[in-house]
Design an enzyme around this catalytic site. Structure first.
Site, PDB file in Angstrom:
ATOM      1  N   CYS A 175      44.882  48.151  35.798  1.00 15.56           N
ATOM      2  CA  CYS A 175      43.843  49.066  36.298  1.00 15.56           C
ATOM      3  C   CYS A 175      43.438  50.055  35.211  1.00 15.56           C
ATOM      4  O   CYS A 175      42.257  50.391  35.073  1.00 15.56           O
ATOM      5  CB  CYS A 175      44.341  49.842  37.518  1.00 15.56           C
ATOM      6  SG  CYS A 175      44.631  48.793  38.942  1.00 15.56           S
ATOM      7  N   ASP A 184      39.240  43.791  41.709  1.00 13.91           N
ATOM      8  CA  ASP A 184      38.803  45.101  41.229  1.00 13.91           C
ATOM      9  C   ASP A 184      37.581  45.034  40.315  1.00 13.91           C
ATOM     10  O   ASP A 184      37.509  44.204  39.420  1.00 13.91           O
ATOM     11  CB  ASP A 184      39.923  45.920  40.567  1.00 13.91           C
ATOM     12  CG  ASP A 184      40.951  45.061  39.871  1.00 13.91           C
ATOM     13  OD1 ASP A 184      40.572  44.001  39.367  1.00 13.91           O
ATOM     14  OD2 ASP A 184      42.123  45.459  39.837  1.00 13.91           O
ATOM     15  N   CYS A 226      39.163  38.886  41.530  1.00 14.89           N
ATOM     16  CA  CYS A 226      40.472  39.444  41.163  1.00 14.89           C
ATOM     17  C   CYS A 226      40.804  40.697  41.964  1.00 14.89           C
ATOM     18  O   CYS A 226      41.924  41.188  41.908  1.00 14.89           O
ATOM     19  CB  CYS A 226      40.516  39.787  39.680  1.00 14.89           C
ATOM     20  SG  CYS A 226      40.321  38.367  38.621  1.00 14.89           S
ATOM     21  N   CYS A 284      42.050  48.815  44.213  1.00 17.67           N
ATOM     22  CA  CYS A 284      43.185  49.443  44.865  1.00 17.67           C
ATOM     23  C   CYS A 284      43.278  50.922  44.487  1.00 17.67           C
ATOM     24  O   CYS A 284      42.464  51.441  43.720  1.00 17.67           O
ATOM     25  CB  CYS A 284      44.465  48.708  44.488  1.00 17.67           C
ATOM     26  SG  CYS A 284      44.754  48.679  42.727  1.00 17.67           S
TER      27      CYS A 284
END
Lengths: 144, 395
Positions: free
Chosen positions: A104, A37, A35, A60
């Protein structure tokens, strides 16, 4: 860059508490490389207080900034308080994240919880398993 | 030093193109459809630009339709080809898995209208073979559309060979040449394609203007209905400054093409040579069959968006096919089409050069990229697992 707030860029370019911890009491890793992360969170615990915390993250800009912010928010706090850290609080502390990056902050919340769970498991501390429901894989599935 | 190395995204407008455009904003601003003198002067400029664009690709001026850009030209070409086929009961279209979304999404739309679409594999080197195309052609194939140069990895497709295969079987051939025109020789007669799309801003012309080449005999279908502009095939008052800028830019690019190709290829080779030295890196796409300016690498253990943000901070503008830069959870369809695993495709970097880049700038990139890759690997749990042998290296 306008995509991210100044706070996000600050935590991305100057991440707090970054690096591995050799003598951690709890280690939590969430996300998956497929994915894009993965966060790994290390905690050190004394008398129920998180005395030290660090992270390493593959991801990211917002994933790195979210990890960094989460470590600042739980450092020196009692474990119970760390468990209350929400993704919303992380995103707010970062002065917001773009909508498609909110996952995130969810990962950061989950990384903290995973580290605490690992600490409980290693030290034979009883807990309600329902406290640690849901993981990143589900989060991603929900988004798709 | 700040280096712009994202020329496959867009380019700076050349001075010659910008200067050519200026009078058409404030002096020759007539509507090319008007009968009066200012209008007729605009019409003359339009006609001269059409001839210049046609000449640059060895076409006739009557075969050039100006559009609002490359995407519009792709839409128009594919819809035109599809409709020509449909009139003969042919409703099958062949394309490739790594086309630009202007092509893929147009094909998706046609699928909803009852067309069948076959997307060919692009192999590990990012090159489609004419044999693949030949094998996919059916009795009811209306159109084959294959991009000339891939926008992300820069590989050049054997368009002339594919067109030959198509014509042997009576199938129309379109190529999205947005990344090719102005970068490598493009001669529509030698290629023998039926339609070709281009965009001015990819070769130092302005944004918002492109062209569709459609050879005589192609029934071009409108995407935008309106007046009699572009022989009735594209409504809307012509963007004369943009079209004039496009003509100036294509003229400039084709005049110096051989020298520019040599120069930019030299810069690219230096980049490939040095970036290949980064451990667990991979050059994406065929080593030889590539456009002069485009380089695409994957670096294992890191994620592309953070790589781009750091490069920007260090003075390099680049791009990536990572999911995080696309706003979706999947990395670039182009890199996945090459067969790269998701976790590797997330760590991609595209550097695309132009004739305006200098050797000093390339040295700056060569210094910045390994620094950033090292730094990000140092804080990556994926790299940690790779280094400790808990996860196998994929590249």
């Amino acid at each position: 860059m306008a995509l991210y707030s100044e706070t996000v860029m600050d935590h991305f370019q100057h991440p707090r508490n970054v690096g591995k911890m050799e003598d951690a009491d709890g280690i939590g890793e969430v996300g998956n490389a497929k994915c894009g992360d993965i966060m790994r969170m290390y905690i050190k615990v004394r008398d129920g207080i998180i005395t030290d915390v660090s992270f390493i993250t593959f991801g990211c800009g917002s994933a790195i900034a979210s990890s960094s912010m989460a470590t600042e928010m739980i450092k020196g706090k009692p474990i119970e308080e760390a468990l209350e850290l929400s993704n919303k609080a992380v995103a707010q502390a970062l002065d917001g994240l773009p909508a498609h990056k909110l996952h995130c902050s969810v990962l950061a919340e989950e990384a903290v919880r995973a580290a605490v769970k690992d600490y409980y498991d290693k030290n034979g501390i009883a807990y309600d398993p329902a406290m640690f429901g849901g993981d990143c894989a589900e989060c991603h599935l929900n988004q798709e | 030093m700040y280096v712009y190395a994202d020329n496959a995204a867009t380019t700076q407008v050349s001075r010659r193109a910008a200067e050519a455009m200026l009078p058409y904003f404030t002096e020759v601003y007539g509507n090319a459809s008007s009968l009066h003198t200012p209008g007729q002067r605009a019409m003359e400029a339009l006609q001269a630009a059409r001839e210049a664009v046609a000449k640059a690709i060895n076409a006739d001026h009557k075969e050039i339709y100006f559009t609002g850009g490359g995407s519009e030209a792709d839409n128009q070409a594919i819809i035109s080809g599809a409709m020509m086929g449909a009139r003969q009961g042919k409703k099958h279209i062949i394309s490739t898995a790594f086309e630009h979304h202007a092509v893929l999404h147009t094909l998706d739309k046609l699928k909803k209208q009852g067309f069948e679409v076959t997307l060919l594999p692009v192999h590990e080197n990012g090159v489609v073979t004419p044999e693949d195309v030949a094998a996919a052609i059916r009795e009811d194939t209306a159109l084959v559309t294959v991009m000339f140069v891939n926008n992300e990895i820069g590989t050049i497709q054997p368009i002339a060979d594919i067109a030959r295969v198509c014509h042997e079987k009576g199938v129309l051939m379109h190529t999205d040449a947005v990344q090719a025109v102005g970068h490598i020789p493009v001669d529509v007669k030698a290629l023998d394609v039926d339609m070709l799309s281009m965009a001015a801003h990819k070769f130092h012309g302005p944004k918002g203007v492109g062209a569709l080449y459609a050879r005589k005999g192609i029934a071009v279908v409108n995407v935008i209905e309106g007046g009699q502009q572009e022989r009735g095939k594209r409504g809307g008052t012509e963007n004369i400054p943009g079209i004039v800028g496009m003509a100036a830019a294509i003229g400039e690019a084709t005049e110096h093409l051989e020298d520019d190709m040599k120069y930019v290829t030299g810069l690219r080779e230096r980049l490939i040579e040095e970036l290949s030295k980064i451990p667990h890196s991979r050059l994406n796409g065929d080593r030889e069959k590539r456009v002069p300016g485009t380089v695409n690498f994957c670096f294992e253990g890191i994620e592309g968006e953070s790589l781009l943000l750091w490069l920007d901070a260090k003075g390099v503008a680049a791009s990536s096919g990572s999911a995080c830069t696309s706003g979706s959870l999947d990395p670039s369809h182009v890199l996945l089409a090459l067969g790269l695993p998701h976790e590797v495709a997330h760590g991609s970097l595209r550097l695309s050069l132009s004739v305006y880049n200098t050797p000093e700038e390339i040295e700056h990139i060569i210094q910045a990229v390994p620094e950033v890759v090292d730094y990000l690997r140092g804080m990556s749990p994926v790299w940690d697992e790779l280094e400790r042998g808990e996860r196998p290296h994929l590249i």
